[in-house]
Every structure is written in C-alpha cells, then in structure tokens.
Design a protein around this motif. Structure first.
Motif, PDB file in Angstrom:
ATOM      1  N   ALA A 159      85.350  73.069  -4.023  1.00 13.25           N
ATOM      2  CA  ALA A 159      84.684  71.908  -3.424  1.00 13.25           C
ATOM      3  C   ALA A 159      85.561  71.265  -2.362  1.00 13.25           C
ATOM      4  N   ASP A 160      86.870  71.143  -2.682  1.00 11.82           N
ATOM      5  CA  ASP A 160      87.771  70.542  -1.688  1.00 11.82           C
ATOM      6  C   ASP A 160      87.779  71.355  -0.403  1.00 11.82           C
ATOM      7  N   ALA A 177      85.491  73.455   0.616  1.00 10.16           N
ATOM      8  CA  ALA A 177      84.191  73.398   1.306  1.00 10.16           C
ATOM      9  C   ALA A 177      83.970  72.047   1.967  1.00 10.16           C
ATOM     10  N   VAL A 178      84.273  70.973   1.184  1.00  7.57           N
ATOM     11  CA  VAL A 178      84.057  69.634   1.745  1.00  7.57           C
ATOM     12  C   VAL A 178      85.021  69.373   2.886  1.00  7.57           C
ATOM     13  N   ALA A 225      83.652  71.071   5.743  1.00  6.45           N
ATOM     14  CA  ALA A 225      82.493  70.321   6.237  1.00  6.45           C
ATOM     15  C   ALA A 225      82.934  69.056   6.961  1.00  6.45           C
ATOM     16  N   GLU A 226      83.960  68.379   6.373  1.00  9.99           N
ATOM     17  CA  GLU A 226      84.440  67.132   6.995  1.00  9.99           C
ATOM     18  C   GLU A 226      85.015  67.404   8.387  1.00  9.99           C
ATOM     19  N   ILE A 260      82.159  67.969  10.555  1.00  9.72           N
ATOM     20  CA  ILE A 260      81.438  66.716  10.840  1.00  9.72           C
ATOM     21  C   ILE A 260      82.219  65.856  11.814  1.00  9.72           C
ATOM     22  N   LYS A 261      83.536  65.737  11.562  1.00 12.06           N
ATOM     23  CA  LYS A 261      84.345  64.899  12.456  1.00 12.06           C
ATOM     24  C   LYS A 261      84.333  65.426  13.885  1.00 12.06           C
ATOM     25  N   LEU A 278      81.075  64.318  15.302  1.00 12.07           N
ATOM     26  CA  LEU A 278      80.656  62.916  15.259  1.00 12.07           C
ATOM     27  C   LEU A 278      80.977  62.222  16.590  1.00 12.07           C
ATOM     28  N   ALA A 284      79.546  59.946  19.968  1.00  6.31           N
ATOM     29  CA  ALA A 284      78.802  58.694  20.062  1.00  6.31           C
ATOM     30  C   ALA A 284      77.311  58.901  19.833  1.00  6.31           C
ATOM     31  N   GLN A 306      76.762  59.449  16.158  1.00  5.00           N
ATOM     32  CA  GLN A 306      76.886  58.202  15.414  1.00  5.00           C
ATOM     33  C   GLN A 306      75.617  57.361  15.563  1.00  5.00           C
ATOM     34  N   ARG A 307      75.156  57.236  16.775  1.00  2.46           N
ATOM     35  CA  ARG A 307      73.928  56.468  16.992  1.00  2.46           C
ATOM     36  C   ARG A 307      72.766  57.099  16.240  1.00  2.46           C
ATOM     37  N   LEU A 341      72.920  58.825  13.551  1.00  2.81           N
ATOM     38  CA  LEU A 341      73.090  58.533  12.127  1.00  2.81           C
ATOM     39  C   LEU A 341      72.627  57.126  11.796  1.00  2.81           C
ATOM     40  N   VAL A 342      72.987  56.165  12.681  1.00  2.00           N
ATOM     41  CA  VAL A 342      72.581  54.773  12.451  1.00  2.00           C
ATOM     42  C   VAL A 342      71.065  54.658  12.516  1.00  2.00           C
ATOM     43  N   ILE A 360      80.880  52.506  14.032  1.00  2.00           N
ATOM     44  CA  ILE A 360      80.843  52.086  15.442  1.00  2.00           C
ATOM     45  C   ILE A 360      80.203  50.702  15.516  1.00  2.00           C
ATOM     46  N   GLN A 400      69.921  47.644  17.495  1.00  2.00           N
ATOM     47  CA  GLN A 400      70.110  48.265  16.167  1.00  2.00           C
ATOM     48  C   GLN A 400      70.163  47.200  15.059  1.00  2.00           C
ATOM     49  N   GLY A 407      77.213  56.660   9.923  1.00  2.00           N
ATOM     50  CA  GLY A 407      76.146  56.050   9.156  1.00  2.00           C
ATOM     51  C   GLY A 407      76.430  54.591   8.882  1.00  2.00           C
ATOM     52  N   LEU A 408      75.742  54.013   7.871  1.00  2.00           N
ATOM     53  CA  LEU A 408      75.895  52.588   7.569  1.00  2.00           C
ATOM     54  C   LEU A 408      75.969  52.369   6.055  1.00  2.00           C
ATOM     55  N   GLN A 468      79.526  63.026   1.697  1.00  2.00           N
ATOM     56  CA  GLN A 468      80.601  63.967   1.347  1.00  2.00           C
ATOM     57  C   GLN A 468      80.920  63.900  -0.138  1.00  2.00           C
ATOM     58  N   LEU A 493      78.354  65.690  -1.928  1.00  2.00           N
ATOM     59  CA  LEU A 493      78.546  67.124  -1.759  1.00  2.00           C
ATOM     60  C   LEU A 493      79.665  67.639  -2.665  1.00  2.00           C
ATOM     61  N   ARG A 494      80.754  66.838  -2.772  1.00  4.44           N
ATOM     62  CA  ARG A 494      81.874  67.237  -3.619  1.00  4.44           C
ATOM     63  C   ARG A 494      81.434  67.299  -5.090  1.00  4.44           C
ATOM     64  N   PHE A 513      79.436  70.422  -5.682  1.00  6.13           N
ATOM     65  CA  PHE A 513      80.284  71.622  -5.805  1.00  6.13           C
ATOM     66  C   PHE A 513      81.023  71.631  -7.146  1.00  6.13           C
ATOM     67  N   ALA A 514      81.490  70.450  -7.546  1.00  5.95           N
ATOM     68  CA  ALA A 514      82.269  70.385  -8.784  1.00  5.95           C
ATOM     69  C   ALA A 514      81.368  70.606  -9.990  1.00  5.95           C
TER      70      ALA A 514
END
Lengths: 236, 176
Positions: free
Chosen positions: A200-201, A203-204, A207-208, A211-212, A215, A217, A220-221, A223-224, B115, B121, B150-151, B168, B171-172, B175-176
C-alpha cells in the motif's frame, strides 16, 4: 487362732517339755551322795533302829541309804522339780499367753494386713497395669489402623495429585500447542498485513507522486469545483 | 481562560474591525492569524509568555505580520498580546469569526484548501452547503497545502472531507 499362733503355741510347748526334762538331771546332778545320806540320816529315827527287834527297819534304812549311791534317772526328774518346772512353765506360758501372744498376734496381724494390703495394692497395680497395657494395646491397634488409613489416604491423594498433574500437563501441552498455532497464525497474518502495508505504501506513494506531479492550478480548481458540485448534489 | 472573557475580547475586536473600511478583510486576516497560531505551539507560547517584556512580544507580532496584514489587523493582534492573553489568541479570533457570522445570521464554515478560493468558488460553496444542510454559512478559508488538493469543510462538529489527502488515506486502507 491363726496358723502362725498355733505354730508359736506348739513351739512354746516343746520348749517347756524340753526344759522340764532337761532340768531334772541337772537337779539330780546338784545333789551329792553325802547330802543324800545326810538328809536321810537326819530325817530317820535312829533310836527306832536300834535293837534286834528293829532289824527289818534297819535293813530298810540301809536299803534307803544305798539308794543314795544309785545314779539319778536321766529321763524322769524328781517330782518336786517337775512341779516347780511345770509351775514356772505354766506361769511363763500364761504370761506369754497374756502379753506375748497378743503382741505377736498384733504384729503378725499388722504384718499380715500390710502384706495383704501390699498384695491388694500389687493386685490393683497389676490390674491397672493390665488396664494400661490393654489401653496401650488398644491405642496401638488404633494407631496402626489410623496409620494404615493415613497411608491409604496419602496413597489415594498421591494418585489424585499425579492424575491432576498429568491432566494439567496435558492441558498445558494442548494450550501451548494451541498458542503456538495461534502465534504462528498471528505471525502469518502480521506478515501478510505488513506486506499489504508495504504494497500500500508503495502504491500510494506512487499514486501521490503521480498526483502531485499532476496537481497544477487547473487540476486544483477542478478538484474544488468537483467538491462543490458533490456537496451541492448531496441533498439532491 | 473563561469563555466570558474570550467572548468580550472577540466582541471588542469585531467592533473595532467592523468600523474599519476593510472590515471584511480585517476579520478574515484575524481569522487566518488565529488558525495559523493554533498550529504553531511554540509561537503561541512566546506570545503568551508574560515574563517577556510587552515590547518584545509586540515586536514579534509586527515582525511576523509586517506587510502581510493590514495595519489595523497588526495593531489589534499587538493589542491583545500586550494585554497578556496572547496565548488565547486562537480562541479569541475563532470566537470573533463565529460572532461575525452570527451577526449576519450565518454559521461559520471553516474551509481548508490547498489553494486560495475565488469569490465565485466561495459563493458557490456557500450555496452548495445551504442547499445541502439548509444553513446559511460564512466561508472562512484556511490555506493548508497538506491536504494536497480539494477541500475540507468544518461546520461546527460536522466535517466534509473531500481532500486528496483523505482519498489517499482511503486508498491506503483499501490496500491494507
């Protein structure tokens, strides 16, 4: 009269007889020939012996004198001695009967009583000893029985303890086996969990990182906006 | 510190801020300063340490805020620190934000975002929350990059977590 007193009476009677007969020769021995003849001459009527007419009397007197030459009877004493000796014996016997016999009788009675008491005490002691012995034998028998019972109970208790120990040991072995199996299962589950966590670590983390890197602008918008739309649609 | 005293300071700060030209900005800055201090225990302890000279504590406030906040905001925070209750600034400023919302018949909604949110918004979010809960809310945004994206909205004890960090975590767990 007791047997002891009878024996004493017979003893004193025998002593009296011996004294009586033994005293007679002694008395005779003490009278000399001269004394005998003197007494006979002095007591005789010498005048009546004189003359031929008194020849027989003279012969009798001579015969009487000749008796002084005869030895005294070794067995039969003179009558006077018998009388005196008998009187002395009677007096002595009476005195002994009056004073000696009661004292001796009392002493003998006391001694007899004491012996009887001693015998009674000895009998009582013997009875007590027999009772004590019987009691001890009974106690010994009881103790033996009790000891046998205790030994039997101890043996039974030992059997129970042994059975209990065996049962406990079996139970502990079973528990240890169960615990070992549970520990093994837990270790296996932990290993699987750790492996899952690691996966999991990884994979996550991957994924992180993805994602980063994505991510920006706009994202991010987006996502909001998506969040706002999701909240707004909650009541729909 | 008693709630009554916290409330009194909150009312005072709000009263001062409300008469300023940029009252909305000032109250928003004060709210953000309170949330920032809540997550910085060392700084909060320093501001609440009455053994330090007042000038030093106020100097820390001015150095921190400086040109990042309005003069009125800096002056208000400096005033609170000077009175010796700097350690309670988060509670006071939070109470002030809630009080400001109540004065407009609204409920305070703390929104964490990676952000800054636009006014549009914020408005759409307030409308969405109202349509969802039936409650008029006043949005106060806290920029928190740790949520990644996100928020996260807190209304009282209710939390609506739509952050990437929360996803995340889910998701963890999956998986676990």
């Amino acid at each position: 009269m007791t047997a002891t007193m009878k024996r004493l009476a017979r003893t004193f009677s025998l002593v009296g007889v011996v004294v009586l007969f033994a005293a007679t020769p002694v008395g005779a021995v003490g009278e000399t020939i001269g004394t005998c003849m003197f007494e006979k001459i002095e007591n005789a009527d010498l005048a009546a012996l004189k003359g031929p007419a008194n020849k027989d009397a003279l012969l009798s007197f001579e015969a009487d004198l000749e008796k002084c030459f005869e030895a005294p009877n070794p067995i039969l004493p003179e009558w006077d001695e018998v009388i005196w000796g008998g009187a002395a014996f009677a007096i002595l016997f009476a005195f002994m009967w009056w004073k000696g016999f009661p004292a001796v009788s009392r002493a003998m009675q006391a001694r007899s009583d004491r012996i009887a008491a001693d015998l009674g005490a000895a009998e009582q002691a013997k009875n007590q000893a027999n009772a004590v012995l019987a009691d001890h034998q009974e106690q010994l028998g009881g103790a033996k029985a009790q000891a046998a019972q205790i030994i039997e109970e101890a043996r039974a208790q030992a059997d129970l303890v042994a059975a209990d120990i065996t049962a406990r040991a079996n139970e502990e072995v079973a528990q240890m086996r169960a615990k070992a199996a549970a520990d093994l299962e837990a270790a296996r589950m932990q290993a699987v969990s750790d492996l899952r966590g690691t996966v999991a670590d990884i994979a996550v983390g991957a994924a992180e990182r993805v994602i980063k890197s994505n991510l920006d602008a706009d994202t991010q918008r987006a996502l909001v906006d998506a969040y706002i739309d999701e909240v707004a649609s909650t009541n729909a | 510190m008693p709630d009554q005293r916290v409330g009194a300071y909150a009312e005072a700060l709000l009263a001062v801020a409300s008469v300023q030209e940029q009252s909305s900005r000032i109250t928003d800055e004060l709210f953000r300063i309170g949330e920032a201090l809540r997550n910085n225990e060392g700084l909060l302890t320093a501001l609440g340490n009455n053994r330090l000279p007042i000038a030093n504590r106020q100097g820390v406030v001015e150095d921190l805020l400086g040109d990042k906040a309005s003069e009125v905001t800096t002056a208000l925070v400096s005033m609170v620190v000077a009175t010796g209750i700097g350690g309670h600034l988060p509670d006071i400023l939070d109470a002030m934000a809630e009080l400001a919302a109540q004065q407009r018949n609204r409920v305070l909604a703390k929104v964490r975002s990676a952000i800054e949110l636009t006014e549009d918004q914020k408005t759409r979010l307030a409308d969405a929350i109202k349509s969802s809960t039936g409650t008029d809310v006043e949005i106060r945004v806290i920029v928190d990059e740790s949520i990644l994206g996100g928020l996260v909205t807190e209304i009282g004890d209710d939390v609506i977590d739509g952050s990437v960090r929360f996803r995340q975590a889910q998701l963890r767990e999956t998986f676990a």
